[in-house]
Design a protein around this motif. Structure first.
Motif, PDB file in Angstrom:
ATOM      1  N   UNK A   1      94.255  19.198  28.999  1.00 54.18           N
ATOM      2  CA  UNK A   1      93.266  18.248  27.504  1.00 54.18           C
ATOM      3  C   UNK A   1      93.748  19.267  26.904  1.00 54.18           C
ATOM      4  N   UNK A   2      93.333  18.497  25.817  1.00 50.96           N
ATOM      5  CA  UNK A   2      93.737  19.899  24.535  1.00 50.96           C
ATOM      6  C   UNK A   2      92.457  19.292  23.466  1.00 50.96           C
ATOM      7  N   UNK A   3      91.556  20.557  23.298  1.00 54.36           N
ATOM      8  CA  UNK A   3      90.458  21.001  21.979  1.00 54.36           C
ATOM      9  C   UNK A   3      90.847  20.706  21.028  1.00 54.36           C
ATOM     10  N   UNK A   4      90.485  19.946  20.096  1.00 50.89           N
ATOM     11  CA  UNK A   4      90.066  19.932  18.936  1.00 50.89           C
ATOM     12  C   UNK A   4      89.307  20.685  17.769  1.00 50.89           C
ATOM     13  N   UNK A   5      89.004  21.769  17.973  1.00 55.90           N
ATOM     14  CA  UNK A   5      87.976  22.631  17.639  1.00 55.90           C
ATOM     15  C   UNK A   5      87.922  22.095  16.203  1.00 55.90           C
ATOM     16  N   UNK A   6      87.846  22.884  14.879  1.00 55.27           N
ATOM     17  CA  UNK A   6      87.859  22.603  13.500  1.00 55.27           C
ATOM     18  C   UNK A   6      88.303  20.365  13.320  1.00 55.27           C
ATOM     19  N   UNK A   7      89.600  20.498  14.188  1.00 56.97           N
ATOM     20  CA  UNK A   7      89.848  19.360  13.132  1.00 56.97           C
ATOM     21  C   UNK A   7      88.302  18.747  13.521  1.00 56.97           C
TER      22      UNK A   7
END
Length: 641
Positions: free
Chosen positions: A311-317
């Motif tokens: 899984x890819x976590x996209x924080x500030x994005x």
């Protein structure tokens, strides 16, 4: 709209425990600042999280929810340590579920990072060692007190389940209490909770086991930990790999690999943490979530395709563009607003507009969900915008979406203005994507952009526009200093636009604001010896704290000398006369001198046409400032017209 098959791997379902997540895109825990001093979420928090569910994220994790009062990090941190929080938390889970996503509650205790003024209870820790940023007295938890902490995590997990959360994430990263136990740099205990890797991980493993007993074995439990803590003496990736194996043995359903400093500026490369995440994934058999400046769809895809993470976590994005998943899925890659790592609007509360929490410099709609709405105009108008910088383009596409007939006049051959030049310094390349995205929006909403066209009063009057917006930006300040017209004196913009290039020369930059220091940095990259002079008492004082720190570290590495508290009196052929501490001094031996004294409004056109009626001025043309101010002003004006 059919799914873009090039990115189909990002949209393959996968299970965490027995819970099937519809895609591989995750919103990680981040402080929304849409909470109050009673430690409750506000109604705007529901809008904020709900929008990311509407945007297509398969899984959302809440910001940190404190499990015990003495563990509060902030005066307004959301809590889960009492049943009084359950009703509002239930509203949150209901909103996210209605909008199509799953949501996990992040369970956290600050330990020695207890926030100032949050509680009268003493701060506790794995050891009595205070953090360097908070040199407080820390009570080292006794062996007998640790089960009490474990019970608080378990009780909070039960509240989370009761409130409708689909799972929980145990926060063992970023220096908080559980990270303090995991860290060899902080944990100096000699009991069963300290010493070797197994003992340091014991408290987290026991929390996992007890949550499973209390909530049921099928209730998903994720552990977030730092792939590396990033400081001398702290944990490195080998510690993280070993501890992840222990968490898996204890019953964790997934591991989330972060980094010691959770939020990184543009000085840290995109995807910097991917290799660390892969090392953990290679060692365990449960899903791994990865995070770390992943702000591009193809970069996210590559992380999945090469099996670096599940899984890819996209924080500030995900703050910058809450609709990232849907845009990728629908092939709207050029319409994705890209996080630049600027930290201008999402991190420091001093930059927030009144009444709002986390938002984004390039997307002011973020955080204002259901408050700021783009609605069709009752009557379409003919609107001119002079200037194709970020403010002009932002206003243009919003007005176009509202149904107005919009024309942008840009005197240069390319859009972007000063903002495009701001993308030139090292590591700021993502700024250019902002302009590309705004232009994509303009095309989508039928905005006409006329390049190499200078707007004049005559032209504007002839076209009979209903409204005119002046977004002509700024001009460099050129003070009346003797010698400023010398042939070897250049403007900072000449350097940033590469109209002038220096190589292996001695260059003097006058001005230590952000533009001056970044210009010096660029000149230094070309092997020049650079000195910066300013009457300021510190360099780049208005830059956000972390990017400023990164900038000054890089400037130091380049050997650039910064001379402060120094007023320029005269420019000579090879240097300057300046005043410092009341004494007149000279600098000599320079091949070139660069001016970076700041900016002033470029308002000549506005002054000339304001009598035409319905003329507005925004951004630097109104008052020189930063892009955050300009884009915000443009958005507010466009919503009104």
């Amino acid at each position: 709209m059919d799914m873009d098959k090039n990115y189909s791997a990002l949209f393959e379902p996968m299970k965490i425990g027995k819970l099937e997540i519809k895609n591989r895109l995750v919103v990680p825990a981040m402080d929304s600042h849409y909470t109050d001093e009673n430690h409750q979420f506000t109604n705007q928090a529901l809008n904020y999280y709900g929008e990311r569910a509407l945007g297509g994220f398969g899984l959302i994790t809440t910001e940190f929810l404190c499990v015990s009062e003495e563990g509060l990090a902030e005066k307004t941190q959301a809590g889960i340590y009492d049943d009084c929080f359950i009703p509002m938390l239930t509203k949150l889970t209901q909103r996210v579920h209605e909008n199509g996503s799953y949501i996990f509650a992040q369970l956290q205790h600050s330990g020695r990072l207890q926030g100032k003024g949050t509680t009268k209870l003493p701060a506790v820790g794995a050891s009595n060692i205070p953090d360097v940023s908070k040199p407080n007295t820390i009570h080292e938890l006794t062996t007998e007190e640790i089960p009490v902490i474990i019970d608080k995590f378990v009780a909070s997990a039960l509240r989370a389940k009761k409130a409708g959360f689909d799972g929980v994430e145990i926060h063992g990263a970023h220096g908080y209490l559980l990270a303090q136990f995991l860290s060899k740099g902080v944990n100096k205990r000699v009991d069963r909770y300290g010493g070797n890797i197994t003992n340091r991980a014991r408290i987290v493993c026991e929390i996992i086991e007890e949550i499973k007993k209390a909530c049921g074995n099928d209730y998903p439990v994720v552990v977030r930990t730092s792939g590396a803590e990033g400081y001398y003496g702290g944990n490195d990736i080998e510690d993280a790999v070993a501890q992840a194996m222990l968490f898996e043995q204890a019953g964790a359903d997934a591991i989330h690999i972060s980094y010691g400093t959770a939020i990184q500026s543009y000085y840290v490369k995109n995807g910097f943490n991917i290799d660390n995440v892969k090392k953990v994934k290679d060692a365990i058999n449960i899903p791994v979530i990865g995070v770390g400046r992943i702000n591009d769809a193809t970069l996210a895809l590559s992380a999945i395709k090469r099996k670096a993470m599940d899984f890819v976590a996209l924080g500030r994005q995900s703050i910058c563009d809450p609709h990232f998943p849907n845009k990728v899925k629908n092939g709207q890659i050029n319409e994705i607003l890209t996080c630049t790592g600027c930290m201008q609007r999402c991190l420091y509360t001093t930059s927030f507009e009144d009444g709002f929490g986390t938002s984004c410099m390039i997307n002011p709609f973020s955080g204002k969900e259901n408050v700021w709405k783009i609605e069709k105009a009752k009557q379409a108008k003919k609107i001119a915008i002079i200037g194709g910088g970020p403010a002009g383009l932002q206003a243009a596409w919003i007005l176009g979406k509202k149904g107005h007939q919009v024309t942008v006049y840009e005197k240069e051959a390319t859009a972007g203005g000063q903002y495009r030049l701001a993308s030139v310094p090292v590591m700021k390349q993502d700024l250019a994507k902002t302009i590309s995205t705004y232009l994509a929006f303009c095309q989508k909403y039928n905005v006409t952009v006329k390049y190499k066209t200078t707007a004049t009063k005559e032209l504007l009057a002839t076209e009979n526009f209903d409204e005119i917006i002046v977004a002509t930006g700024s001009l460099p300040v050129i003070p009346g200093i003797s010698g400023i017209d010398n042939s070897n004196v250049y403007k900072a913009n000449d350097i940033l636009s590469f109209k002038q290039v220096f190589k292996n020369q001695k260059v003097l930059v006058l001005g230590a604001g952000l533009v001056g220091v970044e210009t010096a940095e660029l000149i230094g990259e070309y092997g020049n010896q650079v000195t910066v002079v300013d009457m300021l008492d510190k360099a780049a004082p208005l830059a956000p704290k972390r990017p400023r720190q990164n900038l000054l570290e890089h400037v130091k590495q380049l050997g650039i000398n910064i001379l402060l508290n120094s007023k320029v009196l005269k420019i000579n052929s090879d240097g300057i006369v300046y005043q410092q501490d009341g004494n007149e001094k000279t600098l000599t031996g320079f091949d070139a001198i660069v001016l970076a004294f700041g900016s002033k409004p470029n308002d000549e056109l506005y002054q000339d046409i304001k009598d035409l009626g319905n003329v507005y001025v925004i951004g630097d043309a109104l008052k020189a400032g930063d892009a955050k101010k300009a884009i915000y002003e443009a958005t507010k004006l466009a919503l009104k017209l």
